[in-house]
Design a protein around this motif. Structure first.
Motif, mmCIF file in Angstrom:
data_model
loop_
_atom_site.group_PDB
_atom_site.id
_atom_site.type_symbol
_atom_site.label_atom_id
_atom_site.label_comp_id
_atom_site.label_asym_id
_atom_site.label_seq_id
_atom_site.Cartn_x
_atom_site.Cartn_y
_atom_site.Cartn_z
ATOM 1 N N SER A 102 0.821 -1.214 0.000
ATOM 2 C CA SER A 102 0.000 0.000 0.000
ATOM 3 C C SER A 102 0.856 1.265 0.000
ATOM 4 O O SER A 102 0.388 2.340 -0.363
ATOM 5 C CB SER A 102 -0.930 0.018 1.215
ATOM 6 O OG SER A 102 -0.173 -0.025 2.408
ATOM 7 N N GLY A 103 2.094 1.142 0.384
ATOM 8 C CA GLY A 103 3.050 2.252 0.388
ATOM 9 C C GLY A 103 4.420 1.712 0.021
ATOM 10 O O GLY A 103 4.581 0.516 -0.213
ATOM 11 N N ARG A 104 5.394 2.557 0.003
ATOM 12 C CA ARG A 104 6.747 2.117 -0.345
ATOM 13 C C ARG A 104 7.281 1.204 0.761
ATOM 14 O O ARG A 104 7.379 1.621 1.919
ATOM 15 C CB ARG A 104 7.659 3.322 -0.515
ATOM 16 C CG ARG A 104 9.028 2.964 -1.039
ATOM 17 C CD ARG A 104 9.860 4.232 -1.276
ATOM 18 N NE ARG A 104 11.129 3.889 -1.841
ATOM 19 C CZ ARG A 104 11.391 3.800 -3.142
ATOM 20 N NH1 ARG A 104 10.434 4.025 -4.010
ATOM 21 N NH2 ARG A 104 12.581 3.476 -3.579
ATOM 22 N N PRO A 105 7.634 -0.049 0.414
ATOM 23 C CA PRO A 105 8.154 -0.956 1.443
ATOM 24 C C PRO A 105 9.556 -0.539 1.876
ATOM 25 O O PRO A 105 10.286 0.109 1.124
ATOM 26 C CB PRO A 105 8.177 -2.316 0.746
ATOM 27 C CG PRO A 105 8.216 -2.012 -0.704
ATOM 28 C CD PRO A 105 7.535 -0.680 -0.890
ATOM 29 N N ALA A 106 9.913 -0.922 3.088
ATOM 30 C CA ALA A 106 11.263 -0.638 3.595
ATOM 31 C C ALA A 106 12.271 -1.343 2.697
ATOM 32 O O ALA A 106 12.045 -2.465 2.248
ATOM 33 C CB ALA A 106 11.389 -1.120 5.032
ATOM 34 N N ARG A 107 13.360 -0.693 2.418
ATOM 35 C CA ARG A 107 14.395 -1.218 1.516
ATOM 36 C C ARG A 107 14.928 -2.556 1.998
ATOM 37 O O ARG A 107 15.376 -2.700 3.129
ATOM 38 C CB ARG A 107 15.541 -0.207 1.438
ATOM 39 C CG ARG A 107 16.499 -0.471 0.319
ATOM 40 C CD ARG A 107 15.961 0.152 -0.942
ATOM 41 N NE ARG A 107 16.944 0.045 -1.980
ATOM 42 C CZ ARG A 107 16.613 -0.220 -3.214
ATOM 43 N NH1 ARG A 107 15.375 -0.412 -3.549
ATOM 44 N NH2 ARG A 107 17.537 -0.289 -4.135
ATOM 45 N N GLY A 108 14.838 -3.568 1.130
ATOM 46 C CA GLY A 108 15.457 -4.853 1.407
ATOM 47 C C GLY A 108 14.671 -5.800 2.290
ATOM 48 O O GLY A 108 15.116 -6.888 2.573
ATOM 49 N N SER B 40 7.375 -5.565 4.518
ATOM 50 C CA SER B 40 6.736 -4.939 5.667
ATOM 51 C C SER B 40 5.305 -5.455 5.773
ATOM 52 O O SER B 40 4.486 -5.182 4.898
ATOM 53 C CB SER B 40 6.739 -3.423 5.501
ATOM 54 O OG SER B 40 5.969 -2.834 6.515
ATOM 55 N N PRO B 41 5.001 -6.193 6.833
ATOM 56 C CA PRO B 41 3.639 -6.696 6.978
ATOM 57 C C PRO B 41 2.609 -5.569 7.141
ATOM 58 O O PRO B 41 1.430 -5.769 6.886
ATOM 59 C CB PRO B 41 3.699 -7.570 8.229
ATOM 60 C CG PRO B 41 4.948 -7.207 8.935
ATOM 61 C CD PRO B 41 5.865 -6.595 7.924
ATOM 62 N N ASN B 42 3.062 -4.397 7.529
ATOM 63 C CA ASN B 42 2.148 -3.261 7.709
ATOM 64 C C ASN B 42 1.622 -2.717 6.381
ATOM 65 O O ASN B 42 0.546 -2.129 6.344
ATOM 66 C CB ASN B 42 2.831 -2.135 8.465
ATOM 67 C CG ASN B 42 3.223 -2.535 9.864
ATOM 68 O OD1 ASN B 42 2.583 -3.396 10.471
ATOM 69 N ND2 ASN B 42 4.279 -1.941 10.388
ATOM 70 N N THR B 43 2.389 -2.878 5.300
ATOM 71 C CA THR B 43 1.969 -2.346 4.005
ATOM 72 C C THR B 43 1.626 -3.438 2.987
ATOM 73 O O THR B 43 1.097 -3.133 1.930
ATOM 74 C CB THR B 43 3.056 -1.441 3.397
ATOM 75 O OG1 THR B 43 4.251 -2.205 3.195
ATOM 76 C CG2 THR B 43 3.332 -0.230 4.278
ATOM 77 N N LEU B 44 1.924 -4.701 3.292
ATOM 78 C CA LEU B 44 1.699 -5.804 2.349
ATOM 79 C C LEU B 44 0.211 -6.003 2.096
ATOM 80 O O LEU B 44 -0.561 -6.229 3.022
ATOM 81 C CB LEU B 44 2.327 -7.092 2.876
ATOM 82 C CG LEU B 44 2.183 -8.321 1.979
ATOM 83 C CD1 LEU B 44 2.898 -8.110 0.648
ATOM 84 C CD2 LEU B 44 2.715 -9.556 2.683
ATOM 85 N N LEU B 45 -0.186 -5.913 0.823
ATOM 86 C CA LEU B 45 -1.572 -6.148 0.429
ATOM 87 C C LEU B 45 -1.759 -7.550 -0.139
ATOM 88 O O LEU B 45 -2.761 -8.201 0.111
ATOM 89 C CB LEU B 45 -2.016 -5.119 -0.619
ATOM 90 C CG LEU B 45 -2.017 -3.660 -0.183
ATOM 91 C CD1 LEU B 45 -2.331 -2.752 -1.367
ATOM 92 C CD2 LEU B 45 -3.042 -3.457 0.935
ATOM 93 N N ARG B 46 -0.771 -7.995 -0.925
ATOM 94 C CA ARG B 46 -0.872 -9.300 -1.576
ATOM 95 C C ARG B 46 0.503 -9.711 -2.075
ATOM 96 O O ARG B 46 1.285 -8.877 -2.505
ATOM 97 C CB ARG B 46 -1.850 -9.220 -2.751
ATOM 98 C CG ARG B 46 -2.010 -10.516 -3.498
ATOM 99 C CD ARG B 46 -3.040 -10.402 -4.592
ATOM 100 N NE ARG B 46 -2.827 -11.497 -5.520
ATOM 101 C CZ ARG B 46 -3.162 -11.476 -6.788
ATOM 102 N NH1 ARG B 46 -3.728 -10.421 -7.312
ATOM 103 N NH2 ARG B 46 -2.918 -12.502 -7.564
#
Length: 110
Positions: free
Chosen positions: A9-15, A18-24
Motif C-alpha cells: 500500500s506504500g513504499r516498502p522498507a528497503r530490502g 513490511s507486513p504493515n503495508t503488504l496487500l498481496r
C-alpha cells in the motif's frame, strides 16, 4: 532464478517486506515469470525490461499502469502455459497497483 512479487500500500522498507503495508504476494510463479521477462530487451523503452531477475525492482502506480499494457501483449504472445499463468498473475498485481494510489509493486529477484 525466480522473481517473487509483493503489492504494498506504500513504499516498502528497503530490502525487507513490511507486513504493515503488504496487500498481496505472489510467490508460486517465480521461475516461470523470470523466464517470461527474460525475453524482453533490458535496454528498450518498456518498463518490464527494467525488472532485475537477480535483485529488487520497485514500480509505483504510474509505472504499473504502463507495464500493464506491456504484460498484456507479452501474455498474448506467450506459448508456454506456466509462463502465461505467471504473466496473468503479474497483470492482476499491476492492475491492482495502478488502481491503488500510493502503492508499489515489488519484484524480488533471486
Amino acid at each position: 532464478m525466480g522473481i517473487e512479487l509483493e503489492l504494498h500500500s506504500g513504499r516498502p522498507a528497503r530490502g525487507r517486506s513490511s507486513p504493515n503495508t503488504l496487500l498481496r504476494g505472489s510467490y508460486q510463479h517465480g521461475e516461470a515469470l523470470a523466464r517470461a521477462l527474460s525475453t524482453l530487451d533490458r535496454h528498450g523503452s518498456g518498463k518490464l525490461g527494467w525488472v532485475d531477475p537477480y535483485g529488487d525492482t520497485l514500480f509505483n502506480e504510474q509505472e504499473a499502469r504502463v507495464a500493464l499494457q506491456e504484460v498484456t501483449a507479452l501474455a498474448q504472445r506467450c506459448a508456454d502455459e506456466r509462463q502465461k499463468n505467471a504473466l496473468l498473475d503479474l497483470a492482476e498485481l499491476l492492475e491492482a497497483c495502478a488502481a491503488t494510489p500510493g502503492s508499489h509493486l515489488w519484484f524480488m529477484g533471486d
